[in-house]
Design an enzyme around this catalytic site. Structure first.
Site, PDB file in Angstrom:
ATOM      1  N   HIS A 188       0.811  -1.217   0.000  1.00  0.00           N
ATOM      2  CA  HIS A 188       0.000   0.000   0.000  1.00  0.00           C
ATOM      3  C   HIS A 188       0.846   1.269   0.000  1.00  0.00           C
ATOM      4  CE1 HIS A 188      -3.618   2.356   0.117  1.00  0.00           C
ATOM      5  NE2 HIS A 188      -2.959   3.162   0.917  1.00  0.00           N
ATOM      6  N   TYR A 248       2.038   5.658  -2.421  1.00  0.00           N
ATOM      7  CA  TYR A 248       2.584   6.986  -2.143  1.00  0.00           C
ATOM      8  C   TYR A 248       3.991   7.131  -2.725  1.00  0.00           C
ATOM      9  CZ  TYR A 248      -1.414   6.386   0.759  1.00  0.00           C
ATOM     10  OH  TYR A 248      -2.686   6.093   1.172  1.00  0.00           O
ATOM     11  N   HIS A 266     -10.058   1.794  -9.653  1.00  0.00           N
ATOM     12  CA  HIS A 266      -9.548   2.758  -8.665  1.00  0.00           C
ATOM     13  C   HIS A 266      -8.095   3.110  -8.928  1.00  0.00           C
ATOM     14  CE1 HIS A 266      -8.214   4.442  -4.867  1.00  0.00           C
ATOM     15  NE2 HIS A 266      -7.396   3.417  -4.706  1.00  0.00           N
ATOM     16  N   PHE A 267      -7.223   2.096  -9.059  1.00  0.00           N
ATOM     17  CA  PHE A 267      -5.812   2.477  -9.147  1.00  0.00           C
ATOM     18  C   PHE A 267      -5.410   2.979 -10.527  1.00  0.00           C
ATOM     19  CE2 PHE A 267      -5.311  -2.327  -9.086  1.00  0.00           C
ATOM     20  CZ  PHE A 267      -4.887  -2.497 -10.389  1.00  0.00           C
ATOM     21  N   HIS A 268      -6.258   2.771 -11.536  1.00  0.00           N
ATOM     22  CA  HIS A 268      -5.977   3.451 -12.805  1.00  0.00           C
ATOM     23  C   HIS A 268      -6.249   4.952 -12.693  1.00  0.00           C
ATOM     24  CE1 HIS A 268      -5.514  -0.476 -14.718  1.00  0.00           C
ATOM     25  NE2 HIS A 268      -5.012   0.168 -15.757  1.00  0.00           N
ATOM     26  N   ARG A 270     -11.824  -9.042 -10.777  1.00  0.00           N
ATOM     27  CA  ARG A 270     -10.540  -8.557 -11.292  1.00  0.00           C
ATOM     28  C   ARG A 270      -9.638  -9.752 -11.573  1.00  0.00           C
ATOM     29  NH1 ARG A 270      -6.832  -6.255  -6.337  1.00  0.00           N
ATOM     30  NH2 ARG A 270      -5.530  -5.730  -8.123  1.00  0.00           N
ATOM     31  N   ARG A 271      -8.543  -9.515 -12.280  1.00  0.00           N
ATOM     32  CA  ARG A 271      -7.534 -10.543 -12.575  1.00  0.00           C
ATOM     33  C   ARG A 271      -8.171 -11.784 -13.199  1.00  0.00           C
ATOM     34  NH1 ARG A 271      -6.161 -10.334  -6.847  1.00  0.00           N
ATOM     35  NH2 ARG A 271      -4.545  -8.816  -6.357  1.00  0.00           N
TER      36      ARG A 271
END
Length: 562
Positions: A233, A237, A384-386, A449-450
């Protein structure tokens, strides 16, 4: 031309970090390009279109959807982001302090990254490490993948030392002075990453490398997952903070204004140091063997990490409004229209910030102990992470090329190349927004996903509409990527040089509210103390659970499912 070349050589002799930074950037963007070429095939899969038979004919070494997904994730989420961070977060403080970094170590870090990348890439391309970018055991890849990845990641520890050495030398020459803003950001960033990367280092040294070399029979999947998410995680950052450093210190200048508050920027980065790492259990809400109390504590701490991003939104928006009004903007929203929308160096990070808003809201859902169960392991998560890494981080990196490449190479960027850059960033933003809608929507309809869902085209008829969004997004993003490739290499391969561009200072923004004579700034400048606090938080957040897990190891043998 010979005169120009000799002048550039003189610039590189005076500032040798420019060439090393360029090598990091070029290698990073090559990884982004190769990894992104697999992206449309992932998008088409989530549009129920199986394009992998075509890909196998074009690239015979690609044996499966999961190999393509592994290459896409590793190259984009790990390789590109790390190399960009190693470029930006060493070069910016060196130029701010006007000090030369340790060039022997800078080249050592580049060669470690390059060699590690090559060693890890060989089994990936040979379909011997199709373990996705999370490489969860008991999926077992070739030992060369784990060894290469370890060397690649450890190259960042050399970068950490380089920046800490710069800071130490500056402090010795300027006793009692507050660390300059960009350098403060870089030091805090690298210390955050050191704490965060320990989880991945422990996983590799204690488990993955001995296991892959055949020294041990098996690995405990839960322990490995826990150590991975110790790093997994806060790596978000690690992606994000180089972009934030540019947004705080370069973007206001590109907009024609100033940064409204130096202390707010410092406080945001300090909070990331404290709060980024003790949050990993929110990725393991569904995992057994971890006390729910600790999961809840990590959930709350994850929600706290939203605070520095909200502070960033306020500070940057205020800085942009100041710039817009300096440029003649009037009325409630007239300042927005007055901003330099013809400058890709400005437009790219601003569009990324706009995409980051719904991405951050989705992150609140992911961090919630209860709401996460609705979207866990669905297409919502890559949606989300895209919005995070593929929008804000990537767009900011793309936009940085328009001021960074001339500074590193002396090669000018023409008006035509800037217009092409505008088309690229708008198309990239549009494609990512369409994809975000499609993936989030599909996730709410329980599309996993995946998953190679295009092989089972009748499994999700209720998700037909969001799947159309994903197909459209894949096409738009492919066009944007091809235009970006053309634009990037048209600059890199250009023979025109203007040495004065390479000799010019970086466009750091001035500040309205500075750090002078502020108790809060002096307290925040005690970076060693805050690093110790952050380390204690990590020990408290992970120590009890890891002690329990290490006391009840349940190793299982490796699996190969591809």
């Amino acid at each position: 031309m010979a005169v120009r070349a000799s002048e550039i050589s003189r610039v590189y002799e005076a500032y040798p970090e420019k060439k090393a930074t360029l090598y990091f950037l070029v290698l990073g963007f090559l990884a982004l390009i190769v990894g992104s070429l697999f992206g449309p095939f992932q998008a088409l899969n989530y549009g129920n279109v199986d394009a992998y038979p075509l890909l196998k004919r074009l690239l015979p070494f690609v044996q499966s959807y999961y190999q393509g997904l592994t290459l896409h994730g590793v190259l984009n989420a790990i390789v590109f982001t790390q190399l960009f961070a190693q470029a930006i977060m060493v070069y910016l403080p060196a130029r701010e302090l006007n000090m030369r970094p340790n060039m022997g170590l800078m080249w050592l870090s580049w060669w470690m990254a390059f060699i590690g990348l090559v060693v890890a890439a060989l089994p990936l391309l040979a379909n011997e490490a199709t373990v996705l970018y999370t490489f969860y055991p008991p999926l077992k890849g070739h030992w060369a993948f784990y060894l290469g990845a370890s060397v690649f990641v450890l190259s960042t520890w050399v970068s950490i030392y380089i920046v800490l050495d710069l800071w130490r030398r500056w402090k010795a020459a300027n006793p009692g002075k507050v660390t300059p803003l960009v350098t403060y950001m870089a030091v805090v960033f690298w210390l955050m990453w050191f704490l965060a990367s320990l989880g991945l280092v422990l996983e590799a040294v204690l488990f993955l490398l001995p296991w892959s070399f055949g020294l041990v029979e098996g690995v405990d999947p839960l322990v490995a997952r826990t150590l991975f998410w110790w790093t997994g995680h806060p790596i978000v950052y690690f992606w994000l903070l180089p972009a934030y450093a540019i947004i705080y210190t370069i973007l206001p200048k590109q907009a024609g204004g100033k940064l409204v508050s130096d202390p707010m920027a410092r406080l945001a980065f300090l909070l990331f140091l404290l709060l980024s790492t003790p949050v990993g259990f929110h990725h393991q809400f569904a995992d057994p063997g971890i006390d729910p109390t600790w999961k809840m504590i990590h959930s709350v701490l994850t929600l706290f990490v939203a605070v520095p991003s909200l502070m960033t939104a306020f500070t940057v928006a205020a800085s942009l409004e100041f710039a817009g009004r300096l440029r003649g903007g009037r009325g409630l929203f007239g300042w927005i229209r007055a901003l330099p929308w013809d400058n890709p160096a400005f437009v790219a990070p601003v569009l990324g910030l706009l995409g980051f808003i719904p991405g951050g809201a989705g992150g609140i859902v992911n961090a919630s102990f209860t709401l996460d169960y609705v979207v866990h392991n669905t297409a919502w998560v890559p949606g989300h992470f895209h919005l995070q890494v593929a929008s804000l981080v990537t767009l900011t990196a793309m936009g940085s090329l328009y001021w960074l490449l001339p500074n590193l190479t002396g090669k000018p960027i023409s008006d035509a190349q800037r217009r092409l850059g505008l088309a690229v960033v708008w198309l990239w933003f549009l494609g990512m927004m369409i994809m975000a809608v499609g993936l989030h929507w599909a996730g709410l309809l329980n599309v996993p996903r995946r998953a190679y869902i295009a092989q089972v085209p009748d499994a999700y008829p209720h998700a037909a509409v969001p799947m159309v969004f994903n197909v459209l997004a894949g096409i738009v993003l492919l066009v944007a990527l091809l235009l970006f490739i053309y634009g990037l290499f048209s600059v890199l391969l250009s023979r025109e040089r203007k040495p004065e561009l390479a000799e010019a200072p970086l466009p750091f923004a001035e500040v309205i509210s500075g750090p002078e004579d502020r108790r809060l700034v002096l307290a925040m400048d005690r970076i060693g103390f805050w690093f110790a606090v952050a380390a204690i938080l990590v020990v408290l957040a992970y120590g009890p659970t890891l002690v329990q897990l290490f006391g009840h190891l349940n190793p299982v043998p490796g699996w190969r499912l591809w």
